[in-house]
Design a protein around this motif. Structure first.
Motif, mmCIF file in Angstrom:
data_model
loop_
_atom_site.group_PDB
_atom_site.id
_atom_site.type_symbol
_atom_site.label_atom_id
_atom_site.label_comp_id
_atom_site.label_asym_id
_atom_site.label_seq_id
_atom_site.Cartn_x
_atom_site.Cartn_y
_atom_site.Cartn_z
ATOM 1 N N ILE A 45 0.448 -1.094 -0.255
ATOM 2 C CA ILE A 45 0.024 -0.043 0.271
ATOM 3 C C ILE A 45 0.688 0.947 -0.161
ATOM 4 C CG2 ILE A 45 -0.271 -0.363 2.465
ATOM 5 C CD1 ILE A 45 -2.983 0.792 -0.145
ATOM 6 N N PHE A 78 -3.881 1.552 -7.938
ATOM 7 C CA PHE A 78 -3.785 2.956 -7.700
ATOM 8 C C PHE A 78 -3.294 3.922 -8.457
ATOM 9 C CE2 PHE A 78 -3.401 4.026 -3.315
ATOM 10 C CZ PHE A 78 -5.361 2.709 -2.610
ATOM 11 N N GLY A 86 -3.945 0.069 6.135
ATOM 12 C CA GLY A 86 -4.294 0.362 4.933
ATOM 13 C C GLY A 86 -4.831 1.177 3.958
ATOM 14 N N ILE A 94 -4.695 4.241 5.144
ATOM 15 C CA ILE A 94 -4.438 5.611 3.403
ATOM 16 C C ILE A 94 -4.845 5.650 2.416
ATOM 17 C CG2 ILE A 94 -1.929 5.266 2.942
ATOM 18 C CD1 ILE A 94 -0.626 3.975 5.032
ATOM 19 N N GLU A 95 -5.414 4.649 2.374
ATOM 20 C CA GLU A 95 -6.016 4.869 1.313
ATOM 21 C C GLU A 95 -7.170 6.007 0.944
ATOM 22 O OE1 GLU A 95 -9.380 3.169 -0.359
ATOM 23 O OE2 GLU A 95 -9.055 4.037 -2.462
ATOM 24 N N LEU A 116 1.395 6.474 -6.787
ATOM 25 C CA LEU A 116 0.271 7.367 -6.994
ATOM 26 C C LEU A 116 0.570 9.080 -7.126
ATOM 27 C CD1 LEU A 116 -3.176 8.002 -7.141
ATOM 28 C CD2 LEU A 116 -2.658 8.232 -4.952
ATOM 29 N N VAL A 142 1.022 3.986 -2.866
ATOM 30 C CA VAL A 142 0.583 5.791 -2.744
ATOM 31 C C VAL A 142 1.770 6.559 -3.710
ATOM 32 C CG1 VAL A 142 -1.383 5.690 -0.686
ATOM 33 C CG2 VAL A 142 1.141 5.472 -0.106
ATOM 34 N N PHE A 178 -5.187 9.586 0.574
ATOM 35 C CA PHE A 178 -6.048 9.387 -0.868
ATOM 36 C C PHE A 178 -6.729 9.915 -2.034
ATOM 37 C CE2 PHE A 178 -1.099 8.167 0.878
ATOM 38 C CZ PHE A 178 -0.439 9.750 0.223
#
Lengths: 271, 297
Positions: free
Chosen positions: A117, A216, B252, B255-256, A124, A121, B259
């Protein structure tokens, strides 16, 4: 003493737990596979054996696009990752120890250590600014990202193969005035091939299975099979997703079986 | 002297394409995340290039928008707590199931051992999403488990497992079990079974054999398995998202969220850094333990 010989490797209950663990591991997967052949319209009711959900999935244009994209990315990623990993493996095993080798190992294995993850990001942020700066939003980003995280999976079997190989033949070739390139082309590479194939296969499977990083990095309309399946889940689980899962599972099993046959043959020739 | 120099030069030159690729698409972007975690949040998404410690502050604390009082960010803490608890529980369950499984495989005759090992590697390489779907089939309300329990007359109403912490735990234990079995197998496979014989000769009980001989010797494998399960559990994204629904997030997913909907990239970056640091510390402990115990690693 009348019973059979005392077995020191036996621990009470261990076999039972192991059998239960195997059952637990396989029961859900087998259920999924069986239900992908369900003729009924819902995942709840068994409506007889049928391949209809495979047909429906195969005719679905979104699935077709995602399947093609998955394969294109996986082929490119495994070719790129295997090529650079082969070079790196030659560089780090064939020349003895040198300064900075540990740093190379750490960098190459980095994708295995950082949580996916976090990499996702990071990519991303990085790729979204490149997308804005260059205007390019094609599959290149996905190929690049997949190639990178596939490197350690390609590198490890190739390195293992190189370390298991005697370098006598290469030394002999060099003694017979072969250039380094000729030595590599006619001696090292043929001997190394099983390792390279094994590495490429692992890279291919890893790329094919990736969900998070693809989710992502992808631009609009760039679903791969796993991200398409994840997207479908916003509604209920459909028999169509079961069928796609089973097809993907079958592909993985085939590749892994080949991988095991190749690596087993390797051990056979060495022993 | 020149010989050694050219070895190093060759090594770096041949490794260069791989390193370049990883620098562009793996290690390099991590540095950007580190930088972003010290910037100010943009109006919608993205960042403003103003140095700020807000994101790191926001990992643990929140400031009241009216009176400016500082308090612990309960929502964040509950997510960290859930992640830590579920990851530790996952590690424990996979160990309890994994040790006997690894033992079973390692003690099979050489001919069939490869087959049992292959059976473990199939789920290991099977797409995580597919395995998560598979376990979802089993635990949902009309799924295998509830149907079986109702047919047996043990329950009259289906138990709601899906979209709870229990579902996430079951799912993670299921998908990460092979990660525990493989290093344990590697350790047991090297184990010298004559030591057990010696133990029995000295009148040790089975429990003593396990606790005083087997477990200490295979400790590097145990540590490896626990780290291999704990690390991905802590950073898990797919399994909590699919089985936990929207509510039962782990780090996890959190965090997503920063964003996506949260539009707070610096906070998301700081959280990523926290996760990364915890994971690297776990790996550091692992290398320490394994290099101390095991000259082979």
């Amino acid at each position: 003493m009348s019973r059979r010989a005392f077995d020191v490797t036996r621990l009470p209950g261990f076999t039972t737990v192991a059998v239960v663990a195997f059952l637990l591991l396989y029961a859900p997967i087998v259920t999924l596979v069986i239900y992908s052949f369900n003729g009924g319209n819902s995942v709840n009711q068994w409506g007889g054996f049928s391949l209809k959900w495979y047909a429906i999935a195969a005719e679905n244009e979104a699935v077709q696009g995602a399947a093609v994209r998955s394969l294109v990315i996986a082929v490119w990623a495994s070719v790129i990752a295997t090529t650079v990993a082969t070079m790196a493996a030659l560089g780090t095993t064939r020349r003895g120890r040198f300064k900075g080798q540990t740093l190379i190992y750490v960098l190459i294995n980095q994708p295995l250590m950082v949580p996916e993850i976090v990499t996702a990001v990071a990519l991303l942020i990085f790729f979204s600014s490149i997308k804005i700066a260059t205007g390019y939003s094609g599959l290149g980003y996905l190929v690049l990202a997949h190639s990178a995280f596939c490197v350690p999976f390609a590198y490890l079997p190739i390195k293992a193969r190189l370390e298991g190989m005697d370098d006598a033949m290469e030394v002999a070739a060099a003694d017979l005035y072969a250039t380094p390139w000729q030595t590599f082309r006619y001696v090292t590479l043929p001997l190394l091939t099983p390792g390279v194939i094994a590495g490429a296969m692992l890279a291919f499977v890893i790329s094919l299975d990736d969900v998070i990083i693809t989710e992502f990095v992808k631009s609009a309309g760039q679903d791969t099979l796993p991200t398409y399946m994840l997207g479908q889940l916003r509604r209920a689980l459909t028999p169509e997703v079961n069928a796609i899962s089973t097809a993907l599972l079958a592909l993985t099993v085939v590749i892994l079986t080949l991988f095991f046959l190749i690596t087993r043959k390797r051990d056979g020739t060495r022993d | 002297m020149t010989g050694r120099r050219s070895k190093a030069a060759d090594g770096w030159l041949l490794s260069a394409p791989a390193l370049l690729l990883l620098l562009i698409a793996a290690s390099g972007p991590l540095l950007i995340v580190a930088v972003y975690s010290f910037l100010e949040k943009g109006d919608y998404s993205g960042v403003r290039w103003i140095l700020s410690g807000d994101a790191w502050f926001g990992v643990l604390f929140k400031r009241d928008i009216f009176d400016g009082t500082v308090s612990l960010a309960d929502a964040n803490l509950s997510i960290f707590w859930r992640s830590a608890r579920l990851s530790l529980a996952t590690t424990f369950i996979t160990f309890v199931l994994g040790l006997p499984t690894a033992w079973f495989i390692a003690t099979r005759p050489a001919k069939v051992r490869a087959f049992w090992l292959f059976l473990i590697t199939i789920p290991f390489w099977t797409n995580l999403l597919i395995r998560t779907f598979a376990i979802m089939e089993v635990i949902r309300n009309q799924g295998l488990l509830n149907t079986a329990l109702i047919n047996l007359g043990l329950i009259s109403e289906p138990i709601q497992i899906l979209y709870t912490d229990a579902a996430v735990l079951i799912g993670m234990a299921y998908v990460y079990l092979p990660l525990m079995v493989l290093p344990l197998f590697a350790a047991i496979d090297r184990f010298d079974f004559r030591l057990i014989e010696a133990g029995y000769d000295l009148y040790a009980s089975r429990w003593q054999i396990l606790r005083r001989i087997i477990l200490p010797i295979i400790r590097p494998g145990i540590v490896a398995g626990c780290i291999l399960v704990f690390v991905p559990s802590l950073g898990a994204y797919v399994t909590p998202r699919v089985l936990g629904g929207g509510k039962n997030m782990m780090i996890g997913n959190f965090i997503e969220l920063q964003f996506g909907q949260g539009q707070n990239w610096p906070l998301g970056s700081a959280l990523s850094m926290v996760l990364l640091i915890v994971v690297l510390l776990a790996l550091l402990v692992y290398t320490r333990v394994s290099s101390k115990d095991d000259p082979h690693v």
